[in-house]
Motif scaffolding. Structure first.
Motif, mmCIF file in Angstrom:
data_model
loop_
_atom_site.group_PDB
_atom_site.id
_atom_site.type_symbol
_atom_site.label_atom_id
_atom_site.label_comp_id
_atom_site.label_asym_id
_atom_site.label_seq_id
_atom_site.Cartn_x
_atom_site.Cartn_y
_atom_site.Cartn_z
ATOM 1 N N PRO A 76 -6.202 3.599 1.978
ATOM 2 C CA PRO A 76 -4.904 3.055 2.392
ATOM 3 C C PRO A 76 -4.818 2.653 3.870
ATOM 4 N N HIS A 94 0.339 4.068 -2.734
ATOM 5 C CA HIS A 94 -0.287 5.317 -2.296
ATOM 6 C C HIS A 94 0.594 6.191 -1.410
ATOM 7 N N THR A 107 0.825 -1.202 0.000
ATOM 8 C CA THR A 107 0.000 0.000 0.000
ATOM 9 C C THR A 107 0.863 1.257 0.000
#
Length: 176
Positions: A112, A30, A26
């Protein structure tokens, strides 16, 4: 058979591995899932939840109390000679897959911060480990899972304090 404490510890290791994979993936897509302030509040909330769950587990309430399950364990004639070792099998791969895949999909596609969710069951399982170790020490028994092949989740116990080397030999000795 598997020692109850080892089973729960294996689940904690698996959840932490899923957390590491989810956070890495993640963060790569992001960036950081939360600010430092947000992570602190999130972790504090999870710890508070784990403490409440552990305190409820220490009761004898019907649906949430773990002590009733420990006391309902069936006796074993002797401690199992062979058990699933924590060193040889530190992760539950089925649980790892079940925790990692949905967490990754939701964390990458939606929000996220979801990558941090595997920390939630890890803390709850740590509380169950604490309850089981405390019960074992107070009662001089060792809890086991898998004694009944028809109901492998049911607990059994053997009498005696668990050895530190995990092979059934007294603490401080090496098995032959």
């Amino acid at each position: 058979m598997d020692r109850y404490v080892h089973h729960e510890l294996r689940s904690v290791y698996t959840a932490l591995a899923a957390l590491a994979v989810s956070l890495a993936a993640t963060s790569g897509v992001h960036g950081a899932p939360m600010t430092a302030y947000g992570v602190g509040r999130f972790a504090l909330g999870l710890v508070a939840f784990a403490v409440v769950c552990t305190l409820l587990g220490a009761t004898r309430l019907k649906w949430v109390g773990e002590i009733r399950d420990f006391e309902a364990a069936i006796p074993l004639p002797e401690a199992p000679a062979k058990s699933i070792g924590l060193r040889r099998h530190p992760l539950n791969w089925w649980l790892f897959t079940v925790m990692t895949v949905p967490t990754l999909v939701l964390a990458i596609a939606w929000a996220p911060w979801i990558a941090l969710l595997p920390l939630w069951p890890a803390l709850a399982w740590l509380g169950q480990i604490w309850l089981a170790v405390d019960w074992e020490r107070r009662n001089g028994r060792v809890l086991w899972r898998g004694a009944d092949s028809d109901a492998p989740w049911k607990l059994a116990y053997s009498v005696g304090v668990p050895s530190r080397n995990g092979a059934g030999a007294p603490a401080g000795t090496t098995p032959a």
